[in-house]
Motif scaffolding. Sequence first.
Motif, PDB file in Angstrom:
ATOM      1  N   ALA A 143       6.420  27.161 -26.557  1.00 26.08           N
ATOM      2  CA  ALA A 143       5.870  25.850 -26.897  1.00 26.08           C
ATOM      3  C   ALA A 143       4.350  25.866 -26.716  1.00 26.08           C
ATOM      4  O   ALA A 143       3.827  26.483 -25.777  1.00 26.08           O
ATOM      5  CB  ALA A 143       6.498  24.777 -26.026  1.00 26.08           C
ATOM      6  N   LEU A 144       3.661  25.171 -27.608  1.00 29.91           N
ATOM      7  CA  LEU A 144       2.199  25.207 -27.629  1.00 29.91           C
ATOM      8  C   LEU A 144       1.613  23.810 -27.803  1.00 29.91           C
ATOM      9  O   LEU A 144       2.291  22.888 -28.242  1.00 29.91           O
ATOM     10  CB  LEU A 144       1.704  26.100 -28.782  1.00 29.91           C
ATOM     11  N   ILE A 145       0.314  23.714 -27.469  1.00 32.98           N
ATOM     12  CA  ILE A 145      -0.436  22.468 -27.637  1.00 32.98           C
ATOM     13  C   ILE A 145      -1.713  22.777 -28.402  1.00 32.98           C
ATOM     14  O   ILE A 145      -2.442  23.714 -28.062  1.00 32.98           O
ATOM     15  CB  ILE A 145      -0.866  21.865 -26.288  1.00 32.98           C
ATOM     16  N   ALA A 146      -2.016  21.982 -29.422  1.00 36.36           N
ATOM     17  CA  ALA A 146      -3.316  22.023 -30.103  1.00 36.36           C
ATOM     18  C   ALA A 146      -4.047  20.743 -29.712  1.00 36.36           C
ATOM     19  O   ALA A 146      -3.531  19.645 -29.909  1.00 36.36           O
ATOM     20  CB  ALA A 146      -3.131  22.097 -31.616  1.00 36.36           C
ATOM     21  N   MET A 147      -5.242  20.881 -29.154  1.00 35.79           N
ATOM     22  CA  MET A 147      -5.932  19.701 -28.605  1.00 35.79           C
ATOM     23  C   MET A 147      -7.417  19.976 -28.500  1.00 35.79           C
ATOM     24  O   MET A 147      -7.865  21.127 -28.545  1.00 35.79           O
ATOM     25  CB  MET A 147      -5.378  19.384 -27.215  1.00 35.79           C
ATOM     26  N   SER A 148      -8.183  18.912 -28.314  1.00 38.16           N
ATOM     27  CA  SER A 148      -9.608  19.068 -28.054  1.00 38.16           C
ATOM     28  C   SER A 148      -9.811  19.548 -26.618  1.00 38.16           C
ATOM     29  O   SER A 148      -8.954  19.342 -25.753  1.00 38.16           O
ATOM     30  CB  SER A 148     -10.326  17.731 -28.246  1.00 38.16           C
ATOM     31  N   ASN A 149     -10.938  20.169 -26.370  1.00 35.29           N
ATOM     32  CA  ASN A 149     -11.236  20.613 -25.006  1.00 35.29           C
ATOM     33  C   ASN A 149     -11.330  19.432 -24.046  1.00 35.29           C
ATOM     34  O   ASN A 149     -10.975  19.537 -22.876  1.00 35.29           O
ATOM     35  CB  ASN A 149     -12.540  21.409 -24.987  1.00 35.29           C
ATOM     36  N   GLY A 150     -11.772  18.275 -24.554  1.00 38.84           N
ATOM     37  CA  GLY A 150     -11.913  17.102 -23.709  1.00 38.84           C
ATOM     38  C   GLY A 150     -10.589  16.519 -23.237  1.00 38.84           C
ATOM     39  O   GLY A 150     -10.548  15.845 -22.201  1.00 38.84           O
ATOM     40  N   LEU A 151      -9.512  16.760 -23.976  1.00 40.91           N
ATOM     41  CA  LEU A 151      -8.197  16.250 -23.591  1.00 40.91           C
ATOM     42  C   LEU A 151      -7.338  17.285 -22.876  1.00 40.91           C
ATOM     43  O   LEU A 151      -6.239  16.967 -22.415  1.00 40.91           O
ATOM     44  CB  LEU A 151      -7.441  15.763 -24.839  1.00 40.91           C
ATOM     45  N   ARG A 152      -7.835  18.517 -22.777  1.00 46.48           N
ATOM     46  CA  ARG A 152      -7.016  19.616 -22.278  1.00 46.48           C
ATOM     47  C   ARG A 152      -6.393  19.311 -20.923  1.00 46.48           C
ATOM     48  O   ARG A 152      -5.170  19.434 -20.734  1.00 46.48           O
ATOM     49  CB  ARG A 152      -7.859  20.891 -22.199  1.00 46.48           C
ATOM     50  N   ASP A 153      -7.181  18.924 -19.946  1.00 49.67           N
ATOM     51  CA  ASP A 153      -6.658  18.721 -18.587  1.00 49.67           C
ATOM     52  C   ASP A 153      -5.618  17.610 -18.557  1.00 49.67           C
ATOM     53  O   ASP A 153      -4.572  17.735 -17.902  1.00 49.67           O
ATOM     54  CB  ASP A 153      -7.799  18.405 -17.616  1.00 49.67           C
ATOM     55  N   ASP A 154      -5.877  16.499 -19.277  1.00 47.32           N
ATOM     56  CA  ASP A 154      -4.935  15.377 -19.288  1.00 47.32           C
ATOM     57  C   ASP A 154      -3.614  15.763 -19.940  1.00 47.32           C
ATOM     58  O   ASP A 154      -2.543  15.393 -19.462  1.00 47.32           O
ATOM     59  CB  ASP A 154      -5.542  14.188 -20.034  1.00 47.32           C
ATOM     60  N   VAL A 155      -3.693  16.495 -21.048  1.00 51.17           N
ATOM     61  CA  VAL A 155      -2.471  16.873 -21.766  1.00 51.17           C
ATOM     62  C   VAL A 155      -1.631  17.839 -20.945  1.00 51.17           C
ATOM     63  O   VAL A 155      -0.414  17.682 -20.806  1.00 51.17           O
ATOM     64  CB  VAL A 155      -2.807  17.482 -23.140  1.00 51.17           C
ATOM     65  N   VAL A 156      -2.286  18.862 -20.385  1.00 53.65           N
ATOM     66  CA  VAL A 156      -1.557  19.848 -19.576  1.00 53.65           C
ATOM     67  C   VAL A 156      -0.917  19.172 -18.368  1.00 53.65           C
ATOM     68  O   VAL A 156       0.256  19.425 -18.044  1.00 53.65           O
ATOM     69  CB  VAL A 156      -2.498  20.996 -19.148  1.00 53.65           C
ATOM     70  N   ALA A 157      -1.649  18.284 -17.708  1.00 52.49           N
ATOM     71  CA  ALA A 157      -1.101  17.591 -16.537  1.00 52.49           C
ATOM     72  C   ALA A 157       0.080  16.719 -16.912  1.00 52.49           C
ATOM     73  O   ALA A 157       1.101  16.689 -16.198  1.00 52.49           O
ATOM     74  CB  ALA A 157      -2.196  16.749 -15.882  1.00 52.49           C
ATOM     75  N   ALA A 158      -0.011  16.015 -18.030  1.00 52.50           N
ATOM     76  CA  ALA A 158       1.085  15.136 -18.447  1.00 52.50           C
ATOM     77  C   ALA A 158       2.331  15.932 -18.795  1.00 52.50           C
ATOM     78  O   ALA A 158       3.440  15.551 -18.426  1.00 52.50           O
ATOM     79  CB  ALA A 158       0.636  14.288 -19.635  1.00 52.50           C
ATOM     80  N   LEU A 159       2.162  17.045 -19.513  1.00 46.20           N
ATOM     81  CA  LEU A 159       3.325  17.852 -19.874  1.00 46.20           C
ATOM     82  C   LEU A 159       3.925  18.541 -18.655  1.00 46.20           C
ATOM     83  O   LEU A 159       5.138  18.761 -18.594  1.00 46.20           O
ATOM     84  CB  LEU A 159       2.930  18.884 -20.929  1.00 46.20           C
ATOM     85  N   THR A 160       3.124  18.851 -17.660  1.00 41.86           N
ATOM     86  CA  THR A 160       3.630  19.435 -16.418  1.00 41.86           C
ATOM     87  C   THR A 160       4.464  18.417 -15.658  1.00 41.86           C
ATOM     88  O   THR A 160       5.550  18.732 -15.140  1.00 41.86           O
ATOM     89  CB  THR A 160       2.461  19.924 -15.534  1.00 41.86           C
ATOM     90  N   ARG A 161       4.004  17.179 -15.611  1.00 44.80           N
ATOM     91  CA  ARG A 161       4.739  16.127 -14.907  1.00 44.80           C
ATOM     92  C   ARG A 161       5.972  15.666 -15.666  1.00 44.80           C
ATOM     93  O   ARG A 161       6.978  15.280 -15.070  1.00 44.80           O
ATOM     94  CB  ARG A 161       3.828  14.911 -14.668  1.00 44.80           C
ATOM     95  N   GLY A 162       5.874  15.683 -17.002  1.00 43.80           N
ATOM     96  CA  GLY A 162       6.951  15.117 -17.819  1.00 43.80           C
ATOM     97  C   GLY A 162       8.210  15.912 -17.811  1.00 43.80           C
ATOM     98  O   GLY A 162       9.271  15.411 -18.127  1.00 43.80           O
TER      99      GLY A 162
END
Length: 275
Positions: free
Chosen positions: A256-275
């Motif tokens: 599984a992968l994520i395509a995102m801006s560098n500015g959203l990287r930390d928020d997206v990774v943290a949310a998917l880790t918690r979810g």
Amino acid sequence: MSDTMSPKAAQALLPALREAIREAASLALPFFRAGAQTTARTWSKAGGSPVTEADVAVDTFLKIRLSALLPEAAWLSEETSDDAIRLGSDLVWIVDPIDGTRAFLTGHQDWSISVALLAGGQPILGFVHAPVTDRFYEAVAGGGATCNGVPLSVSTQTGLTGAKVTGPKPMIDKLARGGSTNGEALDVQIVPRVPSLALRVARVAEGSIDVGLVSSDARDWDLAGADLLLREAGGSVSDLKGTRTTYNRPDPVHGALIAMSNGLRDDVVAALTRG
């Protein structure tokens, strides 16, 4: 840039590559019928994935043309038998002749031709062409990314609330759960799923999508060209831990992968880790 490919040499390939990709598109377009079933002969590969005579025609054409442009480069594509010689090659063409074959089959406009040139496992040239809408994306490592000549840049979205998200529903649900606050589900704008993975990533690069989610089983040829577009536009394709994707491994299949801006990287990774 690779020891075997200077920035100047990479730039010099661009005109011929643009021409080759547009010629390849002209082979596929006669078989496409907007909103209707393709006129191309169709069959199933091992595993059940569909393939058409248009896929094969584009693949054959690009293999001949790109190999002539750069004979020292190895080859990996969806419609050609894998050759292990690529693993010992610094330069490798990665090609998906029609990314989004099911879309092509059924008359959906979101299919594309995806081409990348790798050096040392990383893309140094990347192209995604959407023939039906005539959007031609390209990038050179260190030289930026464009669509039809206009520079690309990721969106300026600074948080997940209100972010435009697309991808498989289970992954969107996981992101929403992990990004929730005070027990309330994260409020995101769900964008209809883009059938071509290359176009999904390209749209993150152009800023029309903030987060593109990709389920496991994507292949190098789905991603490599679009990945460079996104890197040059201010983002990345990564795994769920935020580790940047690499290519030309023995097994070209990704999790599984994520395509995102560098500015959203930390928020997206943290949310998917918690979810």
